[in-house]
Design an enzyme around this catalytic site. Structure first.
Site, PDB file in Angstrom:
ATOM      1  CG  ASP A  71       6.387   3.852  -7.994  1.00 10.21           C
ATOM      2  OD1 ASP A  71       6.434   5.025  -7.588  1.00 10.21           O
ATOM      3  OD2 ASP A  71       6.496   3.502  -9.190  1.00 10.21           O
ATOM      4  CG  LEU A  72       0.692  -0.186  -9.307  1.00  5.77           C
ATOM      5  CD1 LEU A  72       0.853   0.217 -10.767  1.00  5.77           C
ATOM      6  CD2 LEU A  72       0.298  -1.639  -9.223  1.00  5.77           C
ATOM      7  CG  HIS A  90       2.012  -4.045 -21.962  1.00  7.82           C
ATOM      8  ND1 HIS A  90       1.037  -4.439 -21.078  1.00  7.82           N
ATOM      9  CD2 HIS A  90       2.953  -3.420 -21.224  1.00  7.82           C
ATOM     10  CE1 HIS A  90       1.393  -4.056 -19.847  1.00  7.82           C
ATOM     11  NE2 HIS A  90       2.547  -3.448 -19.911  1.00  7.82           N
ATOM     12  CB  ALA A 135      -0.915  -0.010   1.230  1.00  4.69           C
ATOM     13  CB  SER A 136       3.685   2.587   1.685  1.00  6.51           C
ATOM     14  OG  SER A 136       4.494   1.445   1.883  1.00  6.51           O
ATOM     15  CE  LYS A 160      11.308   0.525 -19.370  1.00  2.00           C
ATOM     16  NZ  LYS A 160       9.967   1.112 -19.273  1.00  2.00           N
ATOM     17  CE  LYS A 177       3.967  -5.465 -16.941  1.00  2.00           C
ATOM     18  NZ  LYS A 177       5.221  -4.945 -16.984  1.00  2.00           N
ATOM     19  CE  LYS A 183       3.931   7.087 -22.411  1.00  2.00           C
ATOM     20  NZ  LYS A 183       4.242   5.674 -22.298  1.00  2.00           N
ATOM     21  CG  ASP A 190      -1.741  -6.288 -20.724  1.00  2.00           C
ATOM     22  OD1 ASP A 190      -1.416  -5.102 -20.610  1.00  2.00           O
ATOM     23  OD2 ASP A 190      -1.446  -6.973 -21.719  1.00  2.00           O
ATOM     24  CG  HIS A 191      -1.136  -0.724 -17.793  1.00  2.00           C
ATOM     25  ND1 HIS A 191       0.083  -1.336 -17.835  1.00  2.00           N
ATOM     26  CD2 HIS A 191      -0.976   0.454 -18.430  1.00  2.00           C
ATOM     27  CE1 HIS A 191       0.945  -0.557 -18.458  1.00  2.00           C
ATOM     28  NE2 HIS A 191       0.323   0.541 -18.831  1.00  2.00           N
ATOM     29  NE  ARG A 204       8.339  -5.849   2.447  1.00  2.00           N
ATOM     30  CZ  ARG A 204       8.792  -6.643   1.481  1.00  2.00           C
ATOM     31  NH1 ARG A 204       9.124  -7.885   1.743  1.00  2.00           N
ATOM     32  NH2 ARG A 204       8.921  -6.194   0.266  1.00  2.00           N
TER      33      ARG A 204
HETATM   34  C1  BG6 Z   1       4.548  -1.241 -17.685  1.00  2.00           C
HETATM   35  C2  BG6 Z   1       6.021  -1.533 -17.717  1.00  2.00           C
HETATM   36  O1  BG6 Z   1       3.811  -2.429 -17.749  1.00  2.00           O
HETATM   37  O2  BG6 Z   1       4.192  -0.418 -18.776  1.00  2.00           O
HETATM   38  C3  BG6 Z   1       6.830  -0.249 -17.737  1.00  2.00           C
HETATM   39  O3  BG6 Z   1       6.377  -2.296 -16.584  1.00  2.00           O
HETATM   40  C4  BG6 Z   1       6.357   0.657 -18.847  1.00  2.00           C
HETATM   41  O4  BG6 Z   1       8.211  -0.524 -17.885  1.00  2.00           O
HETATM   42  C5  BG6 Z   1       4.855   0.840 -18.788  1.00  2.00           C
HETATM   43  O5  BG6 Z   1       7.024   1.915 -18.696  1.00  2.00           O
HETATM   44  C6  BG6 Z   1       4.359   1.611 -20.001  1.00  2.00           C
HETATM   45  O6  BG6 Z   1       3.010   1.871 -19.819  1.00  2.00           O
HETATM   46  P1  BG6 Z   1       2.311   3.089 -20.554  1.00  2.00           P
HETATM   47  O7  BG6 Z   1       0.884   2.976 -20.163  1.00  2.00           O
HETATM   48  O8  BG6 Z   1       2.997   4.338 -20.051  1.00  2.00           O
HETATM   49  O9  BG6 Z   1       2.559   2.896 -22.006  1.00  2.00           O
END
Ligand code: BG6
Length: 518
Positions: free
Chosen positions: A39-40, A266, A36-37, A366, A174, A371, A203-204, A69
């Protein structure tokens, strides 16, 4: 037929689509966030829950217990959550964070789970929740089995043998394993305590509006499906390019690399949506069945020095947006001899009737120059140019681009006459962006996914067979790379590609789309 009945026939059917846009609010639930504390949780989860709360999609009977923790008081945790919302000091934020409480402990210690049971029972009473409990694992994957086992042995979780809308569910991120065997092993541990229908694997990318739109675009319009095949499409390029480096995730990333971090999930997920057969219904299992079927028909990618469909690179120093950045092996906490790939480029062939001999090129990296995420479908060129006699024999093909980010939308390029000389032709585009049309940015994908989990809709989550078929495609390549002692080819930060990736696509007679022109 009299006039009356003719009129009746011509009266347009009322458009029900607006009604369908109304989102179903989540049911009563208690959410437990492990990590819960972390980054995600701070970057994505709390903000998404708050947006759902603001939009009245979060049930009034809702609470969240954070576990971690780090030792924190409830007040300090609430302060952390409100800071993650941008520290908006409003009545709404105060009411929202009032629903949050915190427990610290060791994830393998049964005491933590006894405390959790007590905290949930109290919160159930306070917020009148008798419904679903959601356990969200926002922790490093090495802890998944520990937490799932502890939830099982403390009876906070048990497999729901018959469908039960109130059964506890597990949400996890994942990577699901590091290869095929470990993915199967992880699943067998999870399945001791949860049925497949209780496991929501995120899988976002599937939560992104424009990724979901691939389904609408392909299957709600009659004009695309007839040409969505080898007869009309020459090649497809899927790009997920990022400008960021490893950021503060060196430990995770150096063990993971672009293949496991982006490609196995992804990238293959987008490939499946763009290439799969029409599902019989807009229903979770029907869509997931087609995704899996498509991935099963991807031909194993070759990875020999003399014949390769997949190459890897690693960023060296360079510049992004004019700013100098260091190379991967100079990043903090990355070994000077690290062989981790930060760029993967691949050519996939799909062995079915629809796609025979159509190459699907994919690249993700990367520290690239821009982007951008998009799927570009290049159609076959005209079979004969009647304009050849006036010097226009090589007409560029039509390209349909599904733009996922940063500008979500769709663009179709075509040839048209420009005013002026009789044969003045140029490539024009029909373009729409979600922002221009709908006046707003698409909501953060975690909002969609959290809401779906709360309403029990697994469509946008991965099923275990989805994961296994993806791992079975990439595991042999990972093995080959592990056995290859060389460091991946270096590309300067800020590049679009690197020679091995170029050679692979040139070998098929094509070139990568330029990121600067996307
Ligand atoms: C995540 C990866 O699943 O997706 C990261 O772990 C990546 O490394 C990120 O930066 C990219 O997601 P988005 O939504 O910014 O394209």
């Amino acid at each position: 037929m009299n006039n009356q009945s003719l009129e009746n026939k011509l009266v347009p059917i009322p458009d029900r689509r607006e009604m369908l846009c109304a989102e179903t609010p989540g049911g009563p639930c208690g959410v437990v966030v492990f990590g819960a504390s972390g980054d995600l949780a701070k970057r994505k989860l709390y903000g998404s829950l708050f947006e759902l709360y603001r939009r009245r999609l979060l049930n009034d009977r809702f609470y969240c217990v954070g576990c971690g923790r780090t030792a924190l008081t409830n007040e300090a945790f609430r302060e952390m959550v409100s800071q993650s919302l941008g520290n908006r000091d409003s009545e709404e934020v105060r009411k929202f964070v009032d629903r949050f409480s915190y427990l610290s402990g060791d994830y393998s210690d049964p005491v933590l789970y006894q405390g959790l049971r007590t905290a949930m029972t109290e919160a159930d009473r306070r917020w009148s929740v008798s419904g679903r409990r959601i356990f969200y694992l926002s922790v490093p994957p090495t802890l998944y089995e520990t937490i799932a086992n502890a939830l099982g042995s403390s009876s906070l979780a048990q497999p729901a043998v018959t469908p039960d809308p109130e059964a506890p569910i597990l949400i996890l991120e994942k990577p699901f394993g590091r290869d095929l065997d470990s993915a199967i092993g992880l699943n067998s541990v999870l399945r001791r305590h949860f049925e497949e229908s209780q496991i929501y694997r995120i899988d976002h990318y599937l939560g992104k509006e424009t990724v979901q739109n691939i389904l609408m675009f392909r299957f709600a319009n009659a004009i695309f499906e007839p040409i969505w095949n080898r007869n009309y499409i020459q090649q497809v390029q899927i790009t997920i390019a990022e400008t960021v480096g490893v950021e503060h995730r060196s430990g995770y990333y150096d063990q993971t690399g672009a293949m496991r971090d982006m490609f196995q999930n992804h990238m293959l997920g987008m490939l499946a949506l763009v290439a799969m057969e029409p599902p019989v219904a807009f229903a979770a299992e029907a869509i997931r069945d087609e995704r899996v079927k498509l991935l099963r028909s991807v031909r194993p990618m070759r990875c020999q020095p003399w014949a390769t469909d997949i190459v890897r690179g690693q960023y060296g120093s360079g510049a992004i947006d004019g700013q100098p950045v260091s190379g991967y092996r100079q990043e903090p906490d990355i070994g000077k001899d690290s062989r981790t790939e930060t760029f993967v480029a691949a050519r996939a062939w799909i062995d079915n009737w629809r796609w025979k001999d159509v190459p699907f090129f994919m690249r993700t990296g990367k520290r690239m120059s821009r982007k951008v995420t998009e799927i570009a479908i290049a159609f076959r060129p005209v079979p004969h140019s009647m304009f050849a006699s006036v010097g226009l024999d090589n007409l560029p093909p039509n390209v349909l681009v599904l733009k996922i980010q940063p500008q979500e939308g769709i663009r179709m390029s075509f040839q048209a006459k420009r005013p002026g000389s009789k044969v003045c032709m140029s490539t024009l585009s029909l373009d729409f962006t979600y922002r221009d049309l709908f006046g707003a940015e698409a909501p953060e994908s975690y909002q969609r996914l959290l809401l779906d989990a709360m309403t029990g809709d697994p469509t946008l989550f991965l099923r275990q067979d989805d994961i296994e078929v993806a791992w079975s495609l990439v595991t042999p390549i990972l093995r080959a790379w592990e056995n290859d002692a060389s460091i991946p080819a270096e590309y300067p930060a800020g590049a679009e590609s690197f020679p091995d990736a170029d050679a692979m696509i040139h070998g098929s007679g094509f070139g990568w789309r330029r990121l600067s022109e996307m």
